[in-house]
Design an enzyme around this catalytic site. Structure first.
Site, PDB file in Angstrom:
ATOM      1  N   GLY A 103       4.186 -10.528 -10.831  1.00 29.87           N
ATOM      2  CA  GLY A 103       5.605 -10.569 -10.456  1.00 29.87           C
ATOM      3  C   GLY A 103       6.298  -9.217 -10.475  1.00 29.87           C
ATOM      4  O   GLY A 103       7.521  -9.160 -10.602  1.00 29.87           O
ATOM      5  N   ASN A 138       6.718  -7.301  -7.935  1.00 27.11           N
ATOM      6  CA  ASN A 138       7.592  -7.256  -6.745  1.00 27.11           C
ATOM      7  C   ASN A 138       8.847  -8.095  -6.960  1.00 27.11           C
ATOM      8  O   ASN A 138       9.932  -7.718  -6.510  1.00 27.11           O
ATOM      9  CB  ASN A 138       6.825  -7.723  -5.509  1.00 27.11           C
ATOM     10  CG  ASN A 138       5.931  -6.618  -4.973  1.00 27.11           C
ATOM     11  OD1 ASN A 138       6.405  -5.678  -4.340  1.00 27.11           O
ATOM     12  ND2 ASN A 138       4.641  -6.709  -5.272  1.00 27.11           N
ATOM     13  N   MET A 197      -0.381 -16.453  -3.981  1.00 26.67           N
ATOM     14  CA  MET A 197      -1.790 -16.337  -3.593  1.00 26.67           C
ATOM     15  C   MET A 197      -2.392 -17.637  -3.066  1.00 26.67           C
ATOM     16  O   MET A 197      -3.554 -17.910  -3.288  1.00 26.67           O
ATOM     17  CB  MET A 197      -2.614 -15.819  -4.787  1.00 26.67           C
ATOM     18  CG  MET A 197      -2.151 -14.479  -5.320  1.00 26.67           C
ATOM     19  SD  MET A 197      -2.088 -13.182  -4.077  1.00 26.67           S
ATOM     20  CE  MET A 197      -3.836 -12.860  -3.924  1.00 26.67           C
ATOM     21  N   ILE A 248      -2.469 -20.264   0.531  1.00 24.47           N
ATOM     22  CA  ILE A 248      -2.061 -20.499   1.915  1.00 24.47           C
ATOM     23  C   ILE A 248      -1.071 -21.667   1.916  1.00 24.47           C
ATOM     24  O   ILE A 248      -1.277 -22.662   1.219  1.00 24.47           O
ATOM     25  CB  ILE A 248      -3.299 -20.890   2.770  1.00 24.47           C
ATOM     26  CG1 ILE A 248      -4.368 -19.803   2.685  1.00 24.47           C
ATOM     27  CG2 ILE A 248      -2.904 -21.202   4.197  1.00 24.47           C
ATOM     28  CD1 ILE A 248      -4.058 -18.555   3.428  1.00 24.47           C
ATOM     29  N   LEU A 249      -0.013 -21.547   2.681  1.00 24.61           N
ATOM     30  CA  LEU A 249       0.957 -22.638   2.805  1.00 24.61           C
ATOM     31  C   LEU A 249       0.635 -23.452   4.054  1.00 24.61           C
ATOM     32  O   LEU A 249       0.183 -22.903   5.059  1.00 24.61           O
ATOM     33  CB  LEU A 249       2.365 -22.053   2.876  1.00 24.61           C
ATOM     34  CG  LEU A 249       2.829 -21.437   1.544  1.00 24.61           C
ATOM     35  CD1 LEU A 249       3.948 -20.436   1.772  1.00 24.61           C
ATOM     36  CD2 LEU A 249       3.261 -22.526   0.557  1.00 24.61           C
ATOM     37  N   ASN A 258       6.356 -11.939   3.717  1.00 27.58           N
ATOM     38  CA  ASN A 258       5.302 -11.647   2.751  1.00 27.58           C
ATOM     39  C   ASN A 258       5.146 -10.133   2.623  1.00 27.58           C
ATOM     40  O   ASN A 258       5.376  -9.402   3.596  1.00 27.58           O
ATOM     41  CB  ASN A 258       3.985 -12.253   3.253  1.00 27.58           C
ATOM     42  CG  ASN A 258       2.825 -12.023   2.310  1.00 27.58           C
ATOM     43  OD1 ASN A 258       2.950 -12.187   1.099  1.00 27.58           O
ATOM     44  ND2 ASN A 258       1.682 -11.621   2.853  1.00 27.58           N
ATOM     45  N   HIS A 294       2.268  -7.268   1.844  1.00 31.04           N
ATOM     46  CA  HIS A 294       0.809  -7.151   1.833  1.00 31.04           C
ATOM     47  C   HIS A 294       0.434  -5.689   1.583  1.00 31.04           C
ATOM     48  O   HIS A 294       1.008  -4.792   2.202  1.00 31.04           O
ATOM     49  CB  HIS A 294       0.245  -7.635   3.167  1.00 31.04           C
ATOM     50  CG  HIS A 294      -1.253  -7.669   3.173  1.00 31.04           C
ATOM     51  ND1 HIS A 294      -1.971  -8.690   2.581  1.00 31.04           N
ATOM     52  CD2 HIS A 294      -2.165  -6.787   3.646  1.00 31.04           C
ATOM     53  CE1 HIS A 294      -3.268  -8.444   2.719  1.00 31.04           C
ATOM     54  NE2 HIS A 294      -3.415  -7.288   3.356  1.00 31.04           N
TER      55      HIS A 294
HETATM   56  C1  GRF Z   1       1.010  -7.202  -4.366  1.00 29.02           C
HETATM   57  O1  GRF Z   1       0.086  -6.165  -4.261  1.00 29.02           O
HETATM   58  C2  GRF Z   1       1.275  -7.814  -3.016  1.00 29.02           C
HETATM   59  O2  GRF Z   1       1.174  -6.904  -1.972  1.00 29.02           O
HETATM   60  C3  GRF Z   1       0.193  -8.841  -2.903  1.00 29.02           C
HETATM   61  O3  GRF Z   1       0.051  -9.362  -4.204  1.00 29.02           O
HETATM   62  C4  GRF Z   1       0.447  -8.367  -5.152  1.00 29.02           C
HETATM   63  C5  GRF Z   1       1.453  -9.001  -6.070  1.00 29.02           C
HETATM   64  O4  GRF Z   1       1.770  -8.181  -7.162  1.00 29.02           O
HETATM   65  N1  GRF Z   1       0.523  -9.836  -1.895  1.00 29.02           N
HETATM   66  P1  GRF Z   1       2.962  -8.596  -8.140  1.00 29.02           P
HETATM   67  O5  GRF Z   1       2.643 -10.005  -8.640  1.00 29.02           O
HETATM   68  O6  GRF Z   1       4.244  -8.555  -7.372  1.00 29.02           O
HETATM   69  O7  GRF Z   1       2.935  -7.608  -9.241  1.00 29.02           O
END
Ligand code: GRF
Length: 203
Positions: free
Chosen positions: A13, A15, A89, A91-92, A106, A108
């Site tokens: 988390g 992000n 993580m 797929i929806l 999203n 990535h």
């Molecule tokens: C990030 O690297 C994002 O790009 C990918 O999953 C990771 C999530 O990291 N989709 P966090 O849980 O936000 O630390």
């Protein structure tokens, strides 16, 4: 009036934390944080910020479609205008994607369309790329295949230490995702009506 968003996480988390620290409580309000993993660290971060949380593990439902209906109902009940996948993580299901057209984004950790799917940083690193980067995109029914909103690239240091690369990628993510959310909240992002792949940014 603030723009209500829901963030979905599966793990750390960081992000989500970047969104909490930069956009939450400004023109954007995180009205809920959901997860497929009840013990995701991201849910703890949300609770610490006073944000409502909910967990939707697949094992609690007959299957993914049923789980995604419950998840979608929860998102709608919160009045969210945007669903942000921040390390979600799973797929929806197609019905979920269709329920929120151009309303799911999203982040990535590669320059799509290179290295879609899982373990993407390792994939890129092991391939030997010399430029890496981050993509924020709309989510469609494919894997990391929706229209690109923002990308940011950087040259790899002459280092074979993947930890250095990962750290730089996460720094960029923590800046790029909030920027994309702000642009969407400000009504500055749209899809070109004559080209569904082309995202128009009106900064
Ligand atoms: C990030 O690297 C994002 O790009 C990918 O999953 C990771 C999530 O990291 N989709 P966090 O849980 O936000 O630390």
């Amino acid at each position: 009036m603030s723009f209500p968003i829901v963030v979905l996480v599966s793990g750390e988390g960081s992000n989500l934390q970047a969104l909490v620290d930069t956009v939450h409580g400004t023109e954007v309000e995180i009205v809920g944080v959901g997860s497929n993993k009840p013990d995701a660290r991201g849910l703890e971060r949300a609770r610490a910020a006073g944000i409502q949380t909910a967990a939707f593990p697949k094992r609690d439902y007959a299957g993914r479609p049923e789980r995604d209906v419950a998840l979608g109902d929860w998102i709608e009940s919160l009045g969210a205008e945007l669903v942000v996948l921040a390390g979600f993580m799973e797929i929806l299901s197609p019905d979920f994607i269709q329920r929120f057209p151009t309303r799911i984004v999203n982040v990535h950790p590669t320059l799509l369309p290179a290295f879609a799917g899982i373990h993407s940083i390792e994939q890129a690193f092991n391939y030997g790329v010399k430029v890496a980067g981050v993509t924020v995109h709309f989510v469609d029914e494919g894997v990391d295949s929706g229209p690109i909103i923002l990308q940011q690239a950087f040259e790899l240091p002459y280092s074979r230490d993947i930890a250095v690369v990962e750290q730089r990628i996460h720094e960029i993510e923590h800046e790029l995702l909030p920027r994309a959310v702000r642009l969407i909240a400000g009504g500055k992002v749209s899809i070109d009506p004559s080209d569904p792949r082309w995202v128009v940014i009106d900064e």
